[in-house]
Design a protein around this motif. Structure first.
Motif, short mmCIF file in Angstrom:
data_model
loop_
_atom_site.label_atom_id
_atom_site.label_comp_id
_atom_site.label_asym_id
_atom_site.label_seq_id
_atom_site.Cartn_x
_atom_site.Cartn_y
_atom_site.Cartn_z
N GLU A 1 0.85 -1.19 0.00
CA GLU A 1 0.00 0.00 0.00
C GLU A 1 0.88 1.24 0.00
O GLU A 1 1.83 1.34 0.79
CB GLU A 1 -0.93 0.01 1.21
N LEU A 2 0.60 2.17 -0.90
CA LEU A 2 1.35 3.41 -1.01
C LEU A 2 0.47 4.58 -0.61
O LEU A 2 -0.76 4.47 -0.60
CB LEU A 2 1.86 3.59 -2.45
N SER A 3 1.10 5.71 -0.29
CA SER A 3 0.35 6.86 0.21
C SER A 3 0.91 8.16 -0.36
O SER A 3 2.08 8.22 -0.76
CB SER A 3 0.40 6.91 1.74
N PHE A 4 0.06 9.17 -0.40
CA PHE A 4 0.49 10.53 -0.72
C PHE A 4 -0.57 11.49 -0.17
O PHE A 4 -1.67 11.09 0.23
CB PHE A 4 0.67 10.72 -2.23
N ASN B 1 -6.51 11.89 -11.81
CA ASN B 1 -5.34 12.41 -12.52
C ASN B 1 -4.08 12.25 -11.67
O ASN B 1 -3.01 11.90 -12.18
CB ASN B 1 -5.55 13.87 -12.88
N LYS B 2 -4.21 12.52 -10.37
CA LYS B 2 -3.07 12.40 -9.47
C LYS B 2 -2.60 10.94 -9.37
O LYS B 2 -1.40 10.66 -9.38
CB LYS B 2 -3.45 12.93 -8.09
N LEU B 3 -3.55 10.01 -9.32
CA LEU B 3 -3.19 8.60 -9.22
C LEU B 3 -2.57 8.09 -10.52
O LEU B 3 -1.71 7.21 -10.50
CB LEU B 3 -4.43 7.77 -8.86
N GLU B 4 -2.99 8.63 -11.65
CA GLU B 4 -2.37 8.26 -12.91
C GLU B 4 -0.91 8.71 -12.94
O GLU B 4 -0.04 8.01 -13.47
CB GLU B 4 -3.15 8.86 -14.08
N GLU B 5 -0.64 9.91 -12.35
CA GLU B 5 0.75 10.37 -12.24
C GLU B 5 1.55 9.46 -11.32
O GLU B 5 2.71 9.13 -11.60
CB GLU B 5 0.78 11.81 -11.73
#
Length: 477
Positions: A414-417, A429-433
């Motif tokens: 699991e990743l986070s931002f 859009n952010k997740l595609e980046e």
């Protein structure tokens, strides 16, 4: 047969909104608006050795019988009458085969005809025959709604009753007897959804939202679900499986007696503020997969109309008689505001959830999440959706990438931002980046059944963190 297997007595309501009644003469059978008298009550007898046929006995002790006498000379339809049990066991004129047609049934004779409620002008009006409808206009005249008056009690084995308390204490193991309530064997209450909600949005089959119009009287469907008019406050009626829905104008969603169009079966649904609340503002939520039907006390359903004007976008209460319109009474429920439990009130017991759906909390998910099904999106907000946004410092987005369209993921990865937006498109859009994938779908996981469902419109406001599943488009990246 599912309508009759557990039924001790029923009422049958025709396409013309009239009840099948046994006349005082002990012979005639006809239709009547009065469904409250004992003449409209028919006792159900299951036929031993034949699991697909039933017999219906009138209050006179006589059987509903498909006779060979024509209603009118030269016409195809033949009379349906009350008659005594035939002497010959080979005489099957009193046997009827129920055939389910959506929420309705057709009753077929052994000769291949159907119980038909006639309309139009006298002498056909209110008469009942058995026939095969040959014209499109009469096809629905063989459809009947079943109102179960009494339900057969389920007798438990003696081994289960040993040491048990009186019948009143083991109601969960016995089928209780109801009066004037429509039975659907597969019916499950959807009260567990509304018990957790202070306010909700209702999305129709046409992907539009139930909206209280600004005239504070009419109700319609709108594409925009972010306005305050699409928010309905939930009021639970006592300890029953019934709710009231109040609009942003403080008026109740009401099943009126006003016809939407003269000659049509659907009746208007309005916003009203009655001096005294009655059954017209009460709705029974019935679970249908991941959606709900809202049933009036009189057996009709909240219906979102489609098609061409003037039906388009209008709301009525009705029973869908055609396959094309049966999904028009199904609604998705978006929980807008969570009901804060009273500390003095004991928590809701687990058995109030539908069978087979045990609570499963996803890793690191919020324990107070009221999400109840793949499309029952929790929107935790005290305000309308307009202008709602997350705090300036943003929220923590925890995401996993699915390995298939079913949403299976590697639970250990699991990743986070941090994300400051409030729109699903911005998050996409952010997740595609972040992932390098193209044409993804942003989903959330239902903690009750583990299934994923796509996020739409705004993100849930006031959440400091979210757990999402990224579902890539097949073959793209």
């Amino acid at each position: 047969m599912e309508f009759f297997n557990q039924a001790k007595a029923v009422r049958l309501k025709s396409y013309h909104d009239k009840y099948l009644v046994a006349d005082e003469d002990g012979e005639t059978v006809r239709q009547s608006r009065d469904g409250s008298s004992r003449r409209a009550r028919w006792t159900v007898e299951l036929i031993q050795g034949n699991n697909h046929h039933i017999r219906l006995k009138s209050c006179r002790g006589k059987y509903l019988t498909a006779s060979e006498e024509p209603l009118l000379l030269g016409m195809a339809g033949k009379k349906v009458v009350q008659d005594n049990m035939p002497v010959s066991v080979k005489d099957t004129a009193i046997d009827w085969e129920p055939r389910t047609e959506g929420f309705l049934v057709k009753l077929k004779t052994s000769r291949g005809k159907f119980l038909l409620a006639n309309g139009r002008m006298p002498p056909w009006r209110n008469s009942v025959t058995h026939d095969t409808p040959r014209r499109t206009v009469t096809h629905d005249w063989v459809l009947w709604e079943v109102d179960v008056m009494d339900i057969l009690e389920t007798i438990l084995p003696a081994s289960q009753l040993s040491g048990a308390s009186p019948l009143s204490d083991i109601g969960s193991q016995l089928v209780v007897s109801f009066s004037s309530s429509r039975l659907c064997i597969a019916r499950e209450s959807a009260m567990y959804i509304f018990e957790k909600a202070t306010s909700v949005r209702l999305r129709s089959h046409h992907d539009k939202y139930l909206t209280a119009d600004d005239d504070e009287e009419t109700v319609s469907q709108e594409r925009n679900g972010t306005v305050k008019n699409a928010k309905w406050t939930v009021e639970i009626v006592g300890h029953s499986n019934v709710i009231c829905l109040k609009s942003c104008f403080g008026r109740y969603l009401t099943a009126s007696n006003l016809p939407f169009f003269l000659g049509m079966t659907g009746k208007k649904v309005l916003q009203t503020l009655p001096e005294r609340l009655d059954s017209s503002v009460e709705w029974e939520p019935i679970r249908e997969g991941v959606q709900v039907r809202l049933r009036t006390r009189y057996g009709q359903y909240l219906r979102a109309n489609g098609g061409v004007p003037p039906w388009r976008n209008h709301i009525t209460h009705d029973i869908p008689h055609r396959t094309l319109t049966q999904d028009w009474i199904l609604w998705d429920v978006d929980v807008v505001q969570i009901r804060v439990p009273d500390p003095a009130t004991p928590p809701v017991q687990q058995q109030q959830q539908p069978p087979g759906e045990q609570s499963q909390t996803a890793p690191n998910s919020e324990a107070s999440s009221p999400t109840t099904s793949p499309r029952f999106l929790c929107m935790q907000s005290d305000d309308s959706f307009e202008g709602s946004s997350v705090k300036n410092e943003g929220r923590a987005i925890h995401y996993r990438v699915a390995i298939n369209v079913e949403g299976d993921v590697d639970e250990n990865e699991e990743l986070s931002f941090t994300f400051k937006g409030s729109m699903v498109e911005e998050l996409k859009n952010k997740l595609e980046e972040e992932t390098g994938l193209i044409d993804i779908q942003v989903c959330s996981r239902n903690p009750l059944n583990g299934k994923i469902y796509p996020l739409r419109l705004h993100l849930p406001p006031n959440n400091t963190e979210m757990h999402v599943v990224v579902v890539p488009s097949p073959g793209r990246g």
